[in-house]
Design an enzyme around this catalytic site. Structure first.
Site, PDB file in Angstrom:
ATOM      1  N   ARG A 112      15.622 -17.618 -71.479  1.00  0.00           N
ATOM      2  CA  ARG A 112      16.794 -18.108 -72.203  1.00  0.00           C
ATOM      3  C   ARG A 112      16.354 -18.687 -73.555  1.00  0.00           C
ATOM      4  NH1 ARG A 112      18.242 -22.292 -70.425  1.00  0.00           N
ATOM      5  NH2 ARG A 112      16.954 -22.540 -68.572  1.00  0.00           N
ATOM      6  N   TYR A 261      17.870 -10.503 -71.410  1.00  0.00           N
ATOM      7  CA  TYR A 261      17.219 -11.241 -70.326  1.00  0.00           C
ATOM      8  C   TYR A 261      18.113 -12.264 -69.623  1.00  0.00           C
ATOM      9  CZ  TYR A 261      13.282 -12.776 -67.612  1.00  0.00           C
ATOM     10  OH  TYR A 261      12.440 -13.023 -66.562  1.00  0.00           O
ATOM     11  N   LYS A 270      24.811 -18.549 -66.313  1.00  0.00           N
ATOM     12  CA  LYS A 270      24.835 -19.823 -67.032  1.00  0.00           C
ATOM     13  C   LYS A 270      26.025 -19.900 -67.990  1.00  0.00           C
ATOM     14  CE  LYS A 270      21.631 -21.182 -64.564  1.00  0.00           C
ATOM     15  NZ  LYS A 270      20.226 -21.085 -64.554  1.00  0.00           N
ATOM     16  N   HIS A 290      24.565 -27.179 -61.952  1.00  0.00           N
ATOM     17  CA  HIS A 290      23.319 -26.427 -61.791  1.00  0.00           C
ATOM     18  C   HIS A 290      22.641 -26.908 -60.507  1.00  0.00           C
ATOM     19  CE1 HIS A 290      19.252 -25.115 -63.809  1.00  0.00           C
ATOM     20  NE2 HIS A 290      19.746 -24.148 -63.070  1.00  0.00           N
ATOM     21  N   SER A 312      15.657 -25.975 -64.507  1.00  0.00           N
ATOM     22  CA  SER A 312      15.156 -24.618 -64.306  1.00  0.00           C
ATOM     23  C   SER A 312      13.674 -24.638 -63.928  1.00  0.00           C
ATOM     24  CB  SER A 312      15.342 -23.810 -65.596  1.00  0.00           C
ATOM     25  OG  SER A 312      16.695 -23.807 -65.954  1.00  0.00           O
ATOM     26  N   CYS A 314      12.243 -25.796 -61.271  1.00  0.00           N
ATOM     27  CA  CYS A 314      11.798 -27.054 -60.653  1.00  0.00           C
ATOM     28  C   CYS A 314      12.068 -27.110 -59.158  1.00  0.00           C
ATOM     29  CB  CYS A 314      12.442 -28.242 -61.358  1.00  0.00           C
ATOM     30  SG  CYS A 314      11.797 -28.485 -63.019  1.00  0.00           S
ATOM     31  N   ASP A 337      21.368 -21.827 -57.078  1.00  0.00           N
ATOM     32  CA  ASP A 337      21.343 -22.159 -58.507  1.00  0.00           C
ATOM     33  C   ASP A 337      22.589 -22.874 -59.011  1.00  0.00           C
ATOM     34  OD1 ASP A 337      19.621 -21.923 -60.870  1.00  0.00           O
ATOM     35  OD2 ASP A 337      21.170 -20.611 -61.692  1.00  0.00           O
ATOM     36  N   ARG A 431      11.032 -12.742 -62.658  1.00  0.00           N
ATOM     37  CA  ARG A 431      12.099 -13.028 -61.687  1.00  0.00           C
ATOM     38  C   ARG A 431      12.319 -11.885 -60.717  1.00  0.00           C
ATOM     39  NH1 ARG A 431      14.989 -18.213 -62.459  1.00  0.00           N
ATOM     40  NH2 ARG A 431      13.917 -19.064 -64.267  1.00  0.00           N
TER      41      ARG A 431
HETATM   42  P1  GTP Z   1      15.645 -21.646 -61.791  1.00  0.00           P
HETATM   43  O1  GTP Z   1      15.933 -20.361 -61.095  1.00  0.00           O
HETATM   44  O2  GTP Z   1      14.950 -21.450 -63.101  1.00  0.00           O
HETATM   45  O3  GTP Z   1      16.846 -22.510 -61.949  1.00  0.00           O
HETATM   46  O4  GTP Z   1      14.497 -22.402 -60.937  1.00  0.00           O
HETATM   47  P2  GTP Z   1      14.484 -23.160 -59.520  1.00  0.00           P
HETATM   48  O5  GTP Z   1      14.908 -24.572 -59.713  1.00  0.00           O
HETATM   49  O6  GTP Z   1      15.207 -22.367 -58.508  1.00  0.00           O
HETATM   50  O7  GTP Z   1      12.922 -23.220 -59.188  1.00  0.00           O
HETATM   51  P3  GTP Z   1      12.071 -22.494 -58.028  1.00  0.00           P
HETATM   52  O8  GTP Z   1      12.496 -22.895 -56.648  1.00  0.00           O
HETATM   53  O9  GTP Z   1      12.041 -21.056 -58.302  1.00  0.00           O
HETATM   54  O10 GTP Z   1      10.629 -23.125 -58.267  1.00  0.00           O
HETATM   55  C1  GTP Z   1       9.926 -22.979 -59.461  1.00  0.00           C
HETATM   56  C2  GTP Z   1       8.465 -23.279 -59.267  1.00  0.00           C
HETATM   57  O11 GTP Z   1       8.297 -24.571 -58.658  1.00  0.00           O
HETATM   58  C3  GTP Z   1       7.757 -22.280 -58.370  1.00  0.00           C
HETATM   59  O12 GTP Z   1       6.535 -21.921 -58.960  1.00  0.00           O
HETATM   60  C4  GTP Z   1       7.529 -23.040 -57.103  1.00  0.00           C
HETATM   61  O13 GTP Z   1       6.394 -22.593 -56.436  1.00  0.00           O
HETATM   62  C5  GTP Z   1       7.402 -24.494 -57.550  1.00  0.00           C
HETATM   63  N1  GTP Z   1       7.863 -25.422 -56.481  1.00  0.00           N
HETATM   64  C6  GTP Z   1       9.040 -25.361 -55.810  1.00  0.00           C
HETATM   65  N2  GTP Z   1       9.107 -26.335 -54.849  1.00  0.00           N
HETATM   66  C7  GTP Z   1       7.954 -27.025 -54.914  1.00  0.00           C
HETATM   67  C8  GTP Z   1       7.426 -28.146 -54.187  1.00  0.00           C
HETATM   68  O14 GTP Z   1       8.057 -28.700 -53.279  1.00  0.00           O
HETATM   69  N3  GTP Z   1       6.200 -28.599 -54.578  1.00  0.00           N
HETATM   70  C9  GTP Z   1       5.487 -28.009 -55.592  1.00  0.00           C
HETATM   71  N4  GTP Z   1       4.307 -28.516 -55.905  1.00  0.00           N
HETATM   72  N5  GTP Z   1       5.936 -26.938 -56.282  1.00  0.00           N
HETATM   73  C10 GTP Z   1       7.158 -26.450 -55.963  1.00  0.00           C
HETATM   74  C1  SPV Z   2      17.492 -20.977 -65.139  1.00  0.00           C
HETATM   75  O1  SPV Z   2      16.814 -20.873 -66.176  1.00  0.00           O
HETATM   76  O2  SPV Z   2      17.937 -22.086 -64.731  1.00  0.00           O
HETATM   77  C2  SPV Z   2      17.761 -19.776 -64.326  1.00  0.00           C
HETATM   78  C3  SPV Z   2      17.383 -18.476 -64.882  1.00  0.00           C
HETATM   79  O3  SPV Z   2      18.318 -19.887 -63.256  1.00  0.00           O
HETATM   80  S1  SPV Z   2      18.514 -17.851 -66.034  1.00  0.00           S
HETATM   81  O4  SPV Z   2      19.450 -16.990 -65.351  1.00  0.00           O
HETATM   82  O5  SPV Z   2      17.755 -17.086 -67.030  1.00  0.00           O
HETATM   83  O6  SPV Z   2      19.246 -18.928 -66.658  1.00  0.00           O
HETATM   84 MN    MN Z   3      18.753 -22.084 -62.788  1.00  0.00          MN
END
Ligand code: GTP
Ligand code: SPV
Ligand code: MN
Length: 647
Positions: A112, A261, A270, A290, A312, A314, A337, A431
């Site tokens: 983004r 993307y 979003k 979110h 994002s 996290c 999400d 992704r």
């Molecule tokens: P968006 O799709 O961008 O909104 O991201 P998201 O909030 O869904 O994040 P996602 O669950 O994909 O996690 C992103 C990164 O954080 C990955 O590399 C995970 O491995 C890492 N992660 C997730 N949960 C944990 C946790 O409990 N501990 C640690 N150390 N890392 C974590």
């Molecule tokens: C984020 O960045 O929080 C996502 C991926 O979930 S995107 O669809 O690119 O916004």
């Molecule tokens: Mn997201």
């Protein structure tokens, strides 16, 4: 959105950035096989409702595509799309799996672009709080209606010459649910269409729903061509220099140019579900957030639903698919999400997941960390910017243990890769785009048109220092303050560089559709509308002095959820701290953990850290939000400052 039909008239009348056009007569056979003289190569133009037709006509006249394809969402159509994506080299097959594909984007188009994302209102103050003199605002970008029009006119006329314009009818939320909303995305990207088919309910059923009630968000998308006419990578056309993502809440209009993307181009996500969605939610008295949504059942069989807002990359997808390490707990996934939440007639806050798929971060996803995601994504999935293997599969950082011996790896840029390359094989924001229904722990109520009842809301981010594993807000206002004061380390999901700690209120900083101060006031007002959930703050990312995560995270986070569930049922398992309620000694269940947890360190509140933190929060509020931030939030900050001074 009852005013939308009216708006559609206004939009046709004044153009709303798209040139005003005369209605085209239907041709002789009575079928709309042409739209403004342009042939429809697929689909039935006569299936379009009047408002959709006039939107498409305006888009055709502006963008001048060679042909128009009206999407029906069918299997046959998807086969055609995949075929054309293979021919253009946009995707390659992944024969190791069933119906899976890999797209490699232009390396200039990988995330983004928050700096090029704008909200258009008459007044700047409707979109963003007024920062203090000399301070650069960081709570979104405003554009005036005149400048939005100019931005469109500088990019869109003739932008689809030689290309196919796809008309994508989609529903955010189950088709026909009272909580759902419909959009029409017009795009020149087959990749976007194939992805929208996964991420939303897309196709003929949506047009039928529109025929009953014509309310929809307009979304226009074009991948663009650089000003010099040179398309660097024909398999992934884009125009990073001139990329712009525009939202006009007053007209429920989204216009996106230059990027193919994720959140830049899958406009239901979003742009609609959060930015436009939050403005609709404000008007109609609900919340568009979110947030993931999960159901958790304890060993006694009591089930509760929880939402969680993390910025994002996290951990939302990971928490939404949690595989509990605690025995006899069960987690089921509603969404990973976005949550749309509304009080029902009983005053219960109910959430739907407006999406139909997961657009999840690939790196870090593994059988060790997220086995549920790993058993979801190897069927009917489009991967973007991951690495590929010589045996027809995918690879990313974290998948080391499932790598077959002797396979060769090709990185996300298409170059041979080895561990010695010194660069990641997959882009950090690579992704998977996969249907939610395939998730083995998808909740039985995930498509319930009434939504699921929410008992707790979590805020959290990446805080390497100072912030404990879990604390609870004392009440709703304190919880809203915690959301407003959220901070997190920057990630690869947007264009930010380095590991700076950024303010990211409610994990919504890139996604507010209107002035953040007004958004906080709206959150505060929810307490008067019904029974509000309890609010918590979590941090899985605190690090020791040696730079190691102090908490193992992932499945072990079920221990934190257990404490939250006990607090939801008012168990007195807490003690007071300066920042909120924390688990009383021995009340966070760490029995049987492999790692030895230094609980004292994990829950410590270093005075110097918190003194700086409250200072930073005050500076942020005063310089970024000023008088737009409700007084009760400043009052919460003052209370925190006093407690921190006594640490
Ligand atoms: P968006 O799709 O961008 O909104 O991201 P998201 O909030 O869904 O994040 P996602 O669950 O994909 O996690 C992103 C990164 O954080 C990955 O590399 C995970 O491995 C890492 N992660 C997730 N949960 C944990 C946790 O409990 N501990 C640690 N150390 N890392 C974590
Ligand atoms: C984020 O960045 O929080 C996502 C991926 O979930 S995107 O669809 O690119 O916004
Ligand atoms: Mn997201």
């Amino acid at each position: 959105m009852p005013e939308l039909i009216e708006q559609s008239k206004i939009i046709s009348a004044n153009g709303c950035g798209l040139p005003q056009l005369h209605k085209q007569r239907q041709d002789n056979c009575g079928l709309y096989s042409h739209i403004r003289g342009i042939p429809t190569s697929y689909g039935d133009a006569s299936s379009l409702t009047a408002g959709v037709r006039s939107f498409v006509e305006e888009a055709v006249a502006l963008c001048q595509p060679d042909q128009v394809h009206i999407c029906d969402g069918s299997e046959q159509e998807n086969k055609m799309l995949i075929k054309s994506l293979l021919e253009s080299g946009t995707i390659v097959p992944l024969p190791k799996y069933d119906n899976c594909w890999l797209a490699r984007t232009n390396p200039g188009d990988v995330a983004r672009v928050e700096s090029k994302t704008f909200i258009c209102t008459e007044e700047r103050s409707e979109t963003i709080p007024t920062p203090k003199d000399g301070v650069k605002g960081t709570l979104g970008n405003w554009i005036s209606p005149v400048d939005m029009e100019a931005a469109i006119q500088a990019r869109f006329p003739g932008c689809m010459k030689g290309r196919t314009m796809y008309v994508v009818p989609f529903s955010m939320g189950p088709v026909g649910s009272p909580l759902s909303k419909i959009g029409i995305e017009v795009t020149d990207s087959a990749y976007v269409v194939a992805s929208m088919r996964i991420m939303t309910r897309m196709g003929a059923a949506v047009l039928q729903q529109l025929a009953k009630k014509e309310e929809f968000v307009r979304a226009l998308h074009c991948v663009g061509t650089p000003a010099n006419g040179v398309v660097e990578m024909p398999s992934w056309p884009c125009d990073p220099e001139r990329t712009i993502i525009l939202h006009k809440p007053a007209e429920n209009l989204i216009v996106s140019y230059g990027s193919g993307y994720g959140g830049n181009s899958l406009l239901g996500k979003k742009c609609f579900a959060l930015r436009i969605g939050s403005t609709i939610a404000k008007r109609e008295g609900w919340l568009a957030e979110h947030m993931l949504i999960l159901g958790i059942t304890n060993p006694k069989g009591v089930k509760k639903y929880i939402t969680a807002a993390f910025p994002s990359a996290c951990g939302k997808t990971n928490l939404a698919m949690l595989n509990p390490s605690l025995a006899n707990y069960k987690v089921e996934c509603v969404g990973d999400d976005i949550a749309w939440m509304k009080f029902d007639s009983q005053g219960v806050l109910r959430a739907i997941n407006p999406e139909n798929g997961f657009f999840g971060v690939a790196p870090g996803t593994s059988v060790e960390t997220n086995p549920i995601a790993m058993s979801t994504v190897f069927k009917d999935t489009i991967f973007t910017n991951v690495a590929s293997t010589s045996d027809g599969g995918v690879y990313w950082e974290g998948m080391e243990s499932s790598l077959a011996p002797n396979v060769q790896i090709t990185d996300w840029l298409g170059k041979p890769w080895s561990k010695e390359s010194g660069k990641p094989a997959a882009h950090p924001n690579s992704r998977f785009c996969t249907p939610a229904a395939q998730c083995p722990i998808i909740d039985s109520a995930w498509e319930d048109p009434a939504g699921v009842p929410i008992s707790a809301m979590l805020f959290g981010g990446r805080r390497p220092a100072g912030v404990p594993l879990i604390y609870q807000a004392r009440d709703w206002t304190h919880g809203v303050f915690i959301g407003a004061a959220m901070r997190s380390e920057a990630t690869a999901a947007a264009e930010h560089k380095g590991k700076v700690i950024m303010h990211d209120p409610f994990a919504m900083r890139p996604f507010f559709g209107y002035n953040f101060g007004h958004y906080v006031a709206h959150w505060l007002s929810m307490e008067k509308r019904g029974q509000v959930p309890k609010i918590f703050h979590v941090n899985w990312f605190r690090k020791s002095d040696e730079g190691k995560f102090m908490w193992p995270g992932y499945g072990e986070n079920s221990r934190v959820l257990e404490w939250i569930l006990r607090r939801v049922s008012e168990e007195p398992c807490y003690e007071n701290s300066a920042i909120g309620l924390i688990p009383a000694d021995g009340e966070l269940n760490v029995a049987g953990m492999k790692e030895k947890i230094d609980m004292k360190q994990l829950f410590s509140l270093p005075k110097d850290f918190w003194t700086q933190e409250v200072k930073d929060i005050r500076t942020y509020f005063e310089s970024q939000v000023g008088a737009d931030l409700p007084a009760s939030i400043y009052a919460e900050l003052e209370k925190l400052e006093k407690r921190v001074a006594d640490l």
